[in-house]
Every structure is written in structure tokens, then in C-alpha cells.
Design a protein around this motif. Structure first.
Motif: not given
Length: 1238
Positions: A1097-1123
């Protein structure tokens, strides 16, 4: 059937005629016939039609040939496979013909056939076999070196085919690559260019091995240092495959970058241009992999951005003179002409590369202001018009990125934004504001350039600057005015230029204070007035908007006129022109509306200067009000005029206007209804003296129907109007009270009533009871409000009363009692009796308690011991509803009389552990509702009590304690926040979890004094993400989520430290999974699920509010696990994926092949037979959610270039069940990712 065949054979016969007109008409008729959906040809007719059309391709008449080609398109889907193959064979062999005309027409025919080949799986075999046929023929044709035009056509068709059907050609990819690569060294430029295009279309769908082969080939060839012209081709090819192949280039960048950098040193302008094109493609497609090279690319761009070897910019003259030394030397003129100068291409490509860098790396914004901003400003003097336009565009991108960042959170754009938010967002804007004088100085001269493109660039840039830093241009307005006036008055200026100038002027007026423009009125007004009279409606329309703002400048509302500024002469200038447009009826709708609005502002701000003209203007407004096309704008304008501070006399039009506005309340158009209600409210509030009660009848008769829960906003505005009317015209209300009041009471008892609508009703109740009108007295109103609660449940017509209606009625009773203090004691005693009476229905007792609370909220109960006794007794009641109502009432009374009730409440909380939960609810209400000043003397006693209860075993009670602690901390943050931090060191995990939850309640979604203190210490609270206790980690994640959602500025700087801990919590931990035996069954319990859910849920919120602070590819690795995780988490990650696709498609495309598998697994999974209904529903919802993510992916154009995604898309189209889910999801798109996780 035979009828069609007969008709077709007739046409075929005419096609053999010697008369070209017969052939033309017959072919045209055949084309129309083939375009019909229901036409079916038998096999013989198919064969005849195909052979005839192929024959007509060789017709002597060009028009017949063209028509024959057009017939091929509908024919592909109407004939069987062998006929399509015949067509393709013939067209391909014609391609190799000696006759140029036949080759051209056959080439067109092939392109037509390719465009029509079916993509659906049913036609896939046909498509594949046809593609293979064409490809093998074309590869042969490309090898034909003797005729370049054949090669060119073949390459063209190949590009078309690869662009549309690359997936069907997988088996040919390798042979295509090996036949295309040699073409890159062809002596003909056109062949090389088309080969590059074909390779560009091949790249997205080819296998990684093939892509590596291609890249390796280019690297090897470039390493051989070939002739410059060949090097150009290879670098151009590299740029193209980078643009098309996207992220795939990333893994080869380490080898490619040094190679491209090396070639920028070669003295060849075109080669340098292609090098920068390649850099731009690398930056846009692989921003992450380019990070190590950003500094070097920036340095190169800055170096070549000023590369102009044939021109001398004289520094002292701001760069407007040419180096004259050899300017008149005839010899040098012969040797070198300006047309040969290609250096502008280098400058242009390097600036575009910089723009790509600014656009894709928002995280480096501050460093760009240091490194890129000054050199870009210096290039505003660029001599080449097209390059200068690109400099402006790059600078505008820099401004836009600054704006995106500052307005990233809604608070930042709020004038009262919190200090913390401002501090966080300020650096880039602060740096920009320091540059404003330089920007204006650089643009000042450009704004008077003859070049339209330059001036448009200036205005776009200045508009962007005004949006990014509103008010920053205030000191520089005198410098900008000549440029604006020049563009408005210059005879040679195009209409687009004028519109741009007016549009910028409008933005400038909106974002700067009026006093900045008043001294320049004499210069500014005439050109704008001239534009109002322009013949082109768009200029008039834009000029009217500007005039409207200039009227506001002449005499701003809310401020006295600036000493010495007299608007009278300017009114004489503006009024006649605007009046002329207002009277005109044969003009554009937009101009009509803006003329009404502009004149409305004039009457509103300067009505006292219009004298005898005013009544005539009001009459025109009335006419426009009666016209269906202009009525909405007229309603809004009348509202403005009615509320004007200069009290415009509207009595001449009031009776008729009221009647027309009353009729609008019947209309279905909601905007008109709301506008009319607002207008009526303004008229009744400001012009009551001029209105006769009888004139209001057309309005009052319409109002009862508008008070309805079907549209709460309309009800709210209607009730506000009724309140104004009650105060101004009590007599007219008496007539409709019988029809309006039942509607109002229905609304009070509605479960939907809250917020603004409830506040409007409370004001109406007070106004009613004070109006002393018959049948709206205190007791009658009280009786009507409470009556439904006294009926026994069986006799109630509507069944259960909703909890919200108890609250609404209690608020109304509180409002009535505060309006009639004399009646309060009697009401209170009857309410107490109601509570005590055991025979009363439960609903009546609950309502009585809530009413006591609301009456007590105004402080009119005092410290009555009787009331305290009644409340305590109610708290011990057996009924849950009564208990809750008593707790609510106690809280409300304590708000009204702190010193009487708060000590009593605290004593009860300490001494009554069993009632603690309810009494803490009361305490929470007190802390939330009381102002800090009145609470401050009680802070210590409340704090001590709450800290004692931090370790309560009941989680519900602990959460309440945490909420009270958090809200209490807001009362005195400087004192209490350090104490909360101190509590973190307490040994008990329960205390730590309570403290962290308390911090969550200190983060509110509006600016607060605590923000700056919180920002300094929130990092200490977030260390609990590493706590040994799983529950503490969970509440820490919930707190982090709340901060990310409500105040992202608090945590943006901490992301680097926090994200690794957040990502660690997304992983499934085997040690937290246990098996529980339930009789003969074994049930698996995952204790880590809640923590994982909180992390996602935190990750989802960060997408809206702090996108520029994220390394999107690293973020996607964890999304992939969540799938692949649990149901709840998969639902969340599907939402995240859909969101990511819209925010950063490039990164998602990089991981596409890994994401497709889990999506496919979910969409194709089946529930075991014999499962319960809930399992089926859950699975269905999961599939729908996955399909939403797939739909979002398929909306990205490049997605289907991925073989695995193309395959999955095909599977969806062919599987009826999946196709229907996909269709239904497509229909309901738009709401899929708007889920709030905080």
C-alpha cells in the motif's frame, strides 16, 4: 448468390472493353460492390476477379490502374487464401519488371495488400504465409544491385510489413537482418536511409540475440573507422534502433557511448548532428543506464550548442552584429556561402539533446539550474531562427519541470502552504527567481524581432515562467510592455502572433497585482481596444478576456483606488467598443459570451462611471438572459453585478429577471440551475429593498422541488437561498413553508446529509425560528424533527433509521436551542426525562442523548450533576447504541464546558477500566473539537492518563489512545513531540506501536505548525521499520503511508534510507507461515501477510506522491514479486502496474517480458471444481483486475512489439471468455487505478 456472380461477370466483361471510360466505370462499380459487407463470391468468380484486376494493373490508362489497386484492399478479406497468394505472387514478379510504371503500381498494390492482411488469429495463417512469400521475394529483389528503384521499393514495402506484421515474420528476422546490413554501405543515400528505417521496424520484435548481433555489427564496423559518409549512416542507424529498440540498448551503452563521443571530434557537421541524435535516443530510452554518462553528454551539448565557426557574436553588443572583417571580400564570398553552413544542425541537435535530458531527469533539476540554465540563457541571442526556437523550447521544458515539481502536491500551489512544504519545494523556484532579470533582459530585444517564430517562442516561454513563478515578473513589467504592444500593433503581425501576445498578457494580468499595470494604462489600453474591434473572431475573443482583466486593474475590488489613478478616461475608451460587441448578434458564440462577461465586469467595477449608459446595458443583459444560447453566461454576469460593492441599481430589470430565473429552476441543465440559484441568492442578499415580495413568487414556487437528496449540492444552494429569503421576506416564506418544510425534514432524516448541506439546513432552521412565522415556531419544528424516532420500529414506514440521521437531527436541535436560549432549559429537562424513561423506544433515547450533547456543545448546560448522572447511567446501559450515544454526548458537553466536564471525564477513564473504550471516544471528541488555547491548561493531566494506557492489551483501545495522543500533540507540538520520541525507547512493543500510530495522527492533510518539527524527527520514528516486533513494523508502514499521502514533503528526503526497509517487508517470509490443524483439515496461516499488504500500500501511494524519488526499475522488481503473492496483494499490484504504465511506460516496457507471465497465469487460471461461491467470485475479481492491467499495457503503442505480449494479446482475442472480460474492463476504464491507499 448467383445474382452477385452474374453482376460481377457483367462488370468483368465491361473491363475488357476498348473504351477506357467503360473500363473505369466497371472497375469503380466493382470496387463499390466489394466494399459491401455481405458480398460472397464463388470460387470461379474469385479467380476471375483476381486475374482481371491483376491484368488491369497493366492498363494503359493511369486512372484505371489506380482504381484496380484500390480494389485489392477490400478483395483481401473477401477471397480465399490461394487467390491472395496469386495476387501476391503476381505483384512481386511485377516488382522486378522492366516497366517502371508497372513496378510503381505493383508496389502500391503490395502495400495495399499488406495494410489489409488480418491481424486476428483466425486470419493469422494467411498473414504468415503471405508475409513469407513477399519476404522471400523482396530479399531477392534487394540483392538486385543493378536497379536502385527496385531496391528502394522493396525496402519501402519491407518497412511497411515489418511495421505492421513483424510478429508474423519471426522466422525471417535473421535472413532479413543479413540482407539489410549490406545495404547500409550502398553507394546510394536513399537506399541507406530506407534500410535504416526497415531495421528500425525490425528491432522492437526481434530476439535479444539478433539485437545484440545488430549492435555488435555496428560497433565492429564503426571501430574500423570507415569513410565519414558511411560512419554517418552507422551512427544514424544507431540512433534509429535506440529510439525503436528502447531499453534493449541499455546493456550495450558502455561500449556505444565512448564510440559516439569519439565521433563528435570528427570535423563533419552532419556526423555530429547524428551523434547528438543518438545521445538523445539513449537519454530518452535508457535514462537509468545513462546516469554515469550524463555529465559527459551535458558537457558535449554545452560545447556544441555554441558551435558557430563562421559567425562572431560580439559580446558587448548582445550578439547582433556579424564579424565584418572579411564580409565584403568577394573571393571569400565565392568560396563560402551561408547556404553551405551546416553548423546550425549541430547546435540544434545538441539543444534537443539537452531538452531530452531536462525532460527525462527531473531528479537533477537543481544541478541543471547551475549547469544548463546560464548557457541556455546566453544562447537566446542565437542567429538562426529555427535553432533559437529550440533554445526557447528547451528553456520552457526546464520551467515546466520546475512547475511539475512545485505543484506535485496540491498544497504547494496553495498560497497558505505550510512552511515545510515551501522549504522542500523552494530551491528550484528560488534559483529561477534569481534568473528572472537575466531572462527578461535576454528576451527584451527578441520581443521586437521581425521573426514571428522568435516572438512566439518568447511569449510561450514567458507564459511558462509566469505559471511556474507567479508574480516573479512584477518588477519587469515596464520592460515587457513594449514587446506586447509591438506584437499587437505591428501591421505585418499574423493573427496567431496577436492571439499569442494577448494570451500571454492575460496570464500576466491574472498573476500580478493591479498596481503593477496602472501606471502603464495609457500605453496598454489602445492596442487591446483595437484588437477587440478586429475582424477575426479569435482575436476579438482573446482581447475581450484581456479587457476584462484590465477593467479589474482600473479599480480592483477590496482595495481602495490607488491615489492619483482615475479610471474615468479609460472607461470612455473601453465602454463603446465593448458595448458594440455586446449588442452585436451576428458574431461567434465565444465572442458573445466574453462580451457579456467583459461588460459585466465593467458594470461590477466601474458601474458608477457609466452614468446614463447603465440602464441600457442592464436591459441588454436581460435580453441575453432570455436567449437560450447566452443565458448561462448572462446568469453568471448578473450574479457578479448583483454582488458588486458599488451597489449597482438593478431595480429596472429585477421583476422580469426574477421571473426568468425562476423558470430556469425547472430546466434540466444542472449548471444553469446552480447558476440561477447563486444569482437569486446574490439578488436577495444585496437588493432586497428593491424586490417586492410578489416578484419572488415565480422563484418560491419552484424551490420545494429542488430540495431533494437526489442532488445534495442543488439542495444545499436552494436551502441557502431559502435562508436569505427567510431573513429578507418572512411573509413570502409563510406561503411555501408547508411545501418546503416536508422536503427539508426528509433531507434531515436522509442518510446522505452531511457537510455543507447540513450546515445550510442548520442556518435555515435558525433563520426560520427567528422569523417568528406561524407554523415554524420552536416547538413545531422540534416536534417535526424528532417525531420519527418516537414511533415503535414496527409502525415505521421506512424501516430502520440511519445512524447519520440521528446526528443530523441532533445538530438541528442544538441549532434551534442556540437560536432560542429561553427554550433551552425546558428542552433539556424533557430530553433528560426521555433518557430516563424506560418505556421510551431505544431510538428516542439515543436521539435524546445526542441532542443533549449538541445542546451542551454550545455550553448552555453548565456543570449539571443530573446530566452527568444520566450520562454515566447510559454508558452502563445494555444497549450498544445507547452506550455509544452517551459517549458521544459526553464528549460534546465537555467541548462546551471544559472545566465542568473534562476532570470528571478523566477521573472516570482512570477508575472505570470496563468503560474505558467509550470514555476514550469522548476524550477524542474533546481533543479534536476544542481550540488549543482552551485545552492547554489540561494538557499535562490528559497526557499522563494517556501514557498510562499505552500498553493496554486491547488493540481497539490502544488505537484510540494513539489517536488521542496524536491529536493532543498537535495542541503543543514543541513540548509534546519530543516526549513522544522519548517514549520510543520504552521497552514494550505495545508502547512503541501506540507511539508510532500516534505520529500518524499528527500528519494532517493541511498546513499545520507541527510540520517543520515533524520533518526534523520523522526519521527517528521511521527507524521502527527495523523493529524486531512485526506489529510495530506494520504500524510504522501505515504511518509512513499516511505521510506519503498527506504530506509527501516530510518523507521525500528520507526515501533513500527508508526504501530498502520498505522493500524488505514486501518479501514472503517462510518463518512467519504456520500450519494450524482444524479437526481433520490443515489450514495455512501467514502472519506476515498484513505487513506485506501495508508495504505494498505504501508503494502504491509513493507512485502518486514521490515518483521522482523512486528507482522505477528496482520498484518494478518488487511489483513483479507481488504479482505472484496472495489475493489481496495481487489486486494491489495489478493496480500499481496500471498506474506505472501511465506514469513511466518506458520502464514498464523494459520489464515487460517478466511481467507478462504472472498476468497470463492469473487471467488463465481456473478455480477447482467444488469450490465455494466466494472462491469463484474472488477469482473472477482477480481476473478482472489483472485484465485491467493488461488493458493499460495494451494501450501503450510499442507493447505488442514484444513477442510474448503479442502472443498473449492474441490469446485474449481468440479465447471468448477472456475476450469478454477484456471488453467489459475496457468499457469501465478510467476508474481502475483511482484507488486511495492511505
Amino acid at each position: 448468390m448467383s445474382n452477385v456472380s452474374y453482376h460481377v461477370s457483367n462488370l468483368l466483361e465491361k473491363m475488357t472493353s476498348t473504351d477506357k471510360d467503360f473500363r473505369f466505370m466497371a472497375t469503380n462499380d466493382l470496387m463499390l460492390e466489394l466494399q459491401k459487407d455481405n458480398i460472397k463470391l464463388d470460387e470461379d468468380s474469385e479467380r476471375k476477379v483476381v486475374s482481371m484486376l491483376l491484368k488491369l494493373l497493366e492498363d494503359k490508362n493511369g486512372e484505371v490502374q489506380n482504381l484496380a489497386v484500390k480494389c485489392l484492399a477490400p478483395l483481401v478479406s473477401k477471397v480465399k487464401e490461394p487467390q491472395v497468394e496469386t495476387m501476391v505472387d503476381t505483384l512481386c514478379s511485377n516488382m522486378l519488371s522492366d516497366k517502371e510504371q508497372l513496378r510503381d503500381i505493383s508496389s502500391m498494390g503490395l502495400k495495399t495488400v499488406i495494410a489489409e492482411l488480418p491481424l486476428s488469429s483466425s486470419g493469422l495463417t494467411l498473414t504468415t504465409s503471405v508475409c513469407k512469400k513477399i519476404t522471400s521475394q523482396l530479399i531477392g529483389a534487394m540483392g538486385k544491385q543493378e536497379d536502385v528503384s527496385v531496391q528502394l521499393e522493396a525496402l519501402d514495402i519491407l518497412s511497411d510489413m515489418l511495421g505492421r506484421l513483424s510478429g508474423a515474420l519471426v522466422s525471417f528476422h535473421s535472413s532479413l537482418l543479413s540482407s539489410l546490413l549490406p545495404q547500409l554501405t550502398s553507394p546510394r543515400m536513399a537506399v541507406r536511409k530506407r534500410s535504416i528505417l526497415a531495421l528500425g521496424h525490425l528491432v522492437p520484435c526481434c530476439s535479444p540475440a539478433l539485437f545484440s548481433q545488430l549492435t555488435q555489427h555496428l560497433l565492429t564496423e564503426l571501430a574500423k573507422a570507415p569513410p565519414t559518409s558511411v560512419t554517418r549512416t552507422y551512427i544514424q542507424c544507431l540512433a534509429t534502433i535506440s529510439r525503436q529498440g528502447g531499453h534493449r540498448v541499455g546493456e550495450h551503452l558502455e561500449k556505444l557511448i565512448p564510440m559516439v563521443v569519439k565521433f563528435t571530434d570528427v570535423e563533419d557537421d552532419e556526423l555530429r548532428e547524428y551523434c547528438f541524435h543518438a545521445f538523445e535516443a539513449f537519454i530518452r530510452r535508457c535514462p537509468k543506464e545513462m546516469s554515469p554518462h550524463v555529465a559527459m553528454v551535458t558537457k558535449l551539448c554545452l560545447k556544441f550548442m555554441t558551435f558557430d565557426p563562421n559567425y562572431n557574436y560580439d559580446e558587448h553588443d548582445d550578439g547582433d552584429s556579424m564579424d565584418i572583417e572579411d564580409g565584403f571580400d568577394d573571393e571569400s564570398d565565392d568560396e563560402y556561402s551561408d547556404d553551405d553552413d551546416m553548423s546550425w544542425k549541430v547546435r540544434r541537435s545538441s539543444i534537443k539533446c539537452l531538452e531530452a535530458l531536462i525532460d527525462s531527469r527531473r531528479d537533477l533539476l537543481l544541478s541543471f539550474y547551475a549547469s544548463i540554465c546560464p548557457p541556455l540563457l546566453a544562447r537566446f541571442k542565437e542567429r538562426e531562427e529555427n535553432v533559437r526556437a529550440d533554445v526557447f523550447a528547451a528553456f520552457s521544458t526546464l520551467l515546466r519541470q520546475t512547475r511539475v515539481r512545485t505543484s506535485h502536491h496540491s498544497l504547494a500551489s496553495d498560497p497558505g502552504a505550510s512552511r515545510a512544504e515551501e522549504e522542500e519545494e523552494e530551491p528550484a523556484v528560488a534559483v529561477l527567481k534569481k534568473q528572472v532579470p537575466l531572462i527578461v533582459k535576454a528576451l527584451h530585444r527578441q520581443m521586437k524581432e521581425k521573426s514571428v517564430k522568435s516572438r512566439q517562442g518568447c511569449f510561450c516561454l514567458l507564459t511558462e515562467l509566469t505559471h511556474t513563478a507567479p508574480g516573479a515578473l512584477e518588477q519587469h513589467i515596464p520592460a515587457l510592455i513594449p514587446g506586447i504592444v509591438f506584437s499587437l500593433t505591428d501591421k505585418s503581425t499574423s493573427s496567431t502572433m496577436r492571439i499569442d501576445a494577448l494570451s500571454f498578457f492575460h496570464v500576466l494580468l491574472l498573476s500580478h497585482p493591479p498596481h503593477a499595470f496602472q501606471p502603464h494604462m495609457q500605453v496598454l489600453l489602445p492596442p487591446v481596444v483595437a484588437c477587440v474591434e478586429d475582424t477575426f473572431y479569435k482575436i476579438t475573443s482573446e482581447a475581450l478576456l484581456v479587457t476584462q482583466q484590465l477593467v479589474r486593474v482600473m479599480r480592483p475590488h477590496g482595495a481602495t483606488a490607488v491615489a492619483g489613478f482615475n479610471p474615468q478616461p479609460f472607461v470612455r475608451e473601453v465602454f463603446p467598443v465593448t458595448l458594440k460587441k455586446l449588442k452585436a448578434t451576428d458574431i461567434d458564440q465565444e465572442v458573445k459570451e466574453r462580451a457579456i462577461s467583459c461588460m459585466g465586469h465593467m458594470v461590477c467595477h466601474l458601474g458608477d462611471h457609466l452614468g446614463a449608459e447603465l440602464p441600457g446595458v442592464l436591459v441588454i443583459f436581460l435580453e441575453r438572459l432570455k436567449n437560450e444560447i447566452t443565458r448561462l453566461m448572462a446568469v453568471r454576469t448578473l450574479t457578479l453585478v448583483a454582488a458588486s460593492s458599488i451597489k449597482v441599481d438593478m431595480s429596472s430589470i429585477l421583476p422580469e429577471a426574477l421571473s426568468v430565473l425562476g423558470s430556469f429552476l425547472r430546466k434540466n441543465q444542472r449548471a444553469l440551475k446552480l447558476g440561477s440559484l447563486a444569482c437569486l441568492t446574490a439578488l436577495v442578499t444585496h437588493h432586497a429593498a428593491s424586490i417586492k415580495p410578489a416578484a419572488l413568487e415565480p422563484v418560491t414556487s419552484e424551490l420545494p422541488a429542488l430540495v431533494d437528496e437526489g442532488d445534495m449540492h442543488v439542495s444545499q444552494v436552494s436551502i441557502s437561498l431559502l435562508t436569505c429569503m427567510t431573513s429578507a421576506f418572512p411573509s413570502s416564506l409563510a406561503k411555501i413553508s408547508t411545501s418546503v418544510l416536508p422536503g427539508v425534514f426528509r433531507l434531515v432524516h436522509s442518510p446522505l446529509l452531511q457537510g455543507g448541506a447540513l450546515a445550510a439546513i442548520l442556518n435555515f432552521m435558525k433563520a426560520l425560528v427567528l422569523s417568528k412565522t406561524s407554523n415554524t415556531g420552536y416547538s413545531q419544528l422540534l416536534k417535526s424533527l424528532t417525531e420519527p424516532f418516537h414511533r415503535s420500529p414496527s409502525s415505521m414506514d421506512g424501516g430502520v433509521i440511519h445512524r447519520q440521521s440521528y446526528h443530523s437531527v441532533a445538530c438541528c436541535v442544538g441549532a434551534l436551542s442556540s437560536a432560542c436560549p429561553k427554550e433551552t432549559p425546558g428542552t433539556v429537562s424533557s430530553l433528560i426525562q426521555e433518557v430516563k424513561n424506560p418505556g421510551s423506544p431505544e431510538s428516542a433515547r439515543v436521539l435524546a442523548l445526542l441532542c443533549l450533547g449538541e445542546v451542551g456543545r454550545s455550553g448552555s448546560l453548565g456543570g449539571s450533576k443530573e446530566v452527568q448522572g444520566v450520562i454515566l447511567e447510559a454508558v452502563t446501559s445494555t444497549s450498544e447504541e445507547v452506550k455509544t450515544a452517551a459517549s458521544c454526548a459526553l464528549g460534546s458537553m465537555a467541548v462546551g464546558s471544559l472545566s465542568d466536564y473534562l476532570p470528571f471525564l478523566l477521573k472516570e477513564i482512570s477508575s472505570q477500566p470496563r468503560r474505558q473504550y467509550l470514555l476514550l471516544h469522548s476524550l477524542k471528541d474533546v481533543i479534536s473539537a476544542c481550540p488549543a488555547s482552551s485545552l492547554s491548561s489540561h494538557v499535562e493531566s490528559i497526557w499522563a492518563l494517556l501514557i498510562q494506557n499505552c500498553e493496554c492489551q486491547e488493540e481497539g483501545t490502544r488505537n484510540l489512545v494513539a489517536e488521542c495522543l496524536g491529536k493532543l500533540t498537535l495542541v503543543n507540538p514543541a513540548l509534546l513531540l519530543p516526549r513522544l520520541k522519548q517514549q520510543l525507547k520504552a521497552g514494550s512493543p505495545l508502547t512503541r506501536s501506540t507511539v508510532v500510530t500516534a505520529v500518524k495522527f499528527t500528519i494532517v492533510d493541511h498546513p499545520a505548525p507541527i510540520d517543520s518539527l515533524l520533518k526534523d524527527c520523522i526519521g527517528d520514528f521511521l527507524t521502527t521499520l527495523q523493529d524486531g516486533d512485526i506489529n510495530v513494523r506494520r504500524v510504522a508502514l501505515v504511518m509512513f503511508n499516511s505521510a506519503a499521502h498527506n504530506k509527501p514533503s516530510l518523507i521525500r528526503g528520507l526515501l533513500v534510507k527508508v526504501l530498502p526497509h520498505l522493500y524488505r517487508e514486501t518479501q514472503i517470509r517462510k518463518d512467519l507461515i504456520r500450519e494450524v490443524e482444524m479437526g481433520p483439515f490443515k489450514h495455512t496461516v501467514d502472519d506476515g501477510l498484513d505487513v506485506r499488504k501495508a508495504a505494498f500500500e505504501c508503494m502504491y501511494t509513493l507512485l502518486d506522491s514521490c515518483l521522482e524519488g523512486l528507482d522505477v526499475l528496482n520498484f518494478l522488481d518488487h511489483v513483479e514479486e507481488g504479482l505472484k503473492d496472495h489475493y489481496d496483494i495481487r489486486m494491489l499490484t495489478f493496480l500499481m502496474l496500471a498506474r506505472l504504465v501511465s506514469l513511466c511506460p518506458a520502464a514498464v516496457l523494459q520489464r515487460l517480458d517478466r511481467l507478462v507471465e504472472p498476468l497470463k497465469a492469473t487471467c488463465t487460471s481456473k478455480v477447482k471444481a467444488g469450490s465455494v461461491k466466494q472462491e469463484f467470485e474472488k477469482q473472477e475479481e482477480l481476473r478482472r483486475s489483472a485484465m485491467r492491467a493488461v488493458a493499460a499495457l495494451l494501450a501503450v503503442p510499442e507493447v505488442e512489439r514484444s513477442p510474448s505480449m503479442a502472443d498473449f494479446a492474441n490469446q485474449i482475442r481468440t479465447n471468448a471468455e477472456m475476450a469478454s472480460i477484456y471488453q467489459s474492463v475496457q468499457g469501465g476504464e478510467g476508474h481502475s487505478d483511482s484507488m486511495d491507499m492511505s
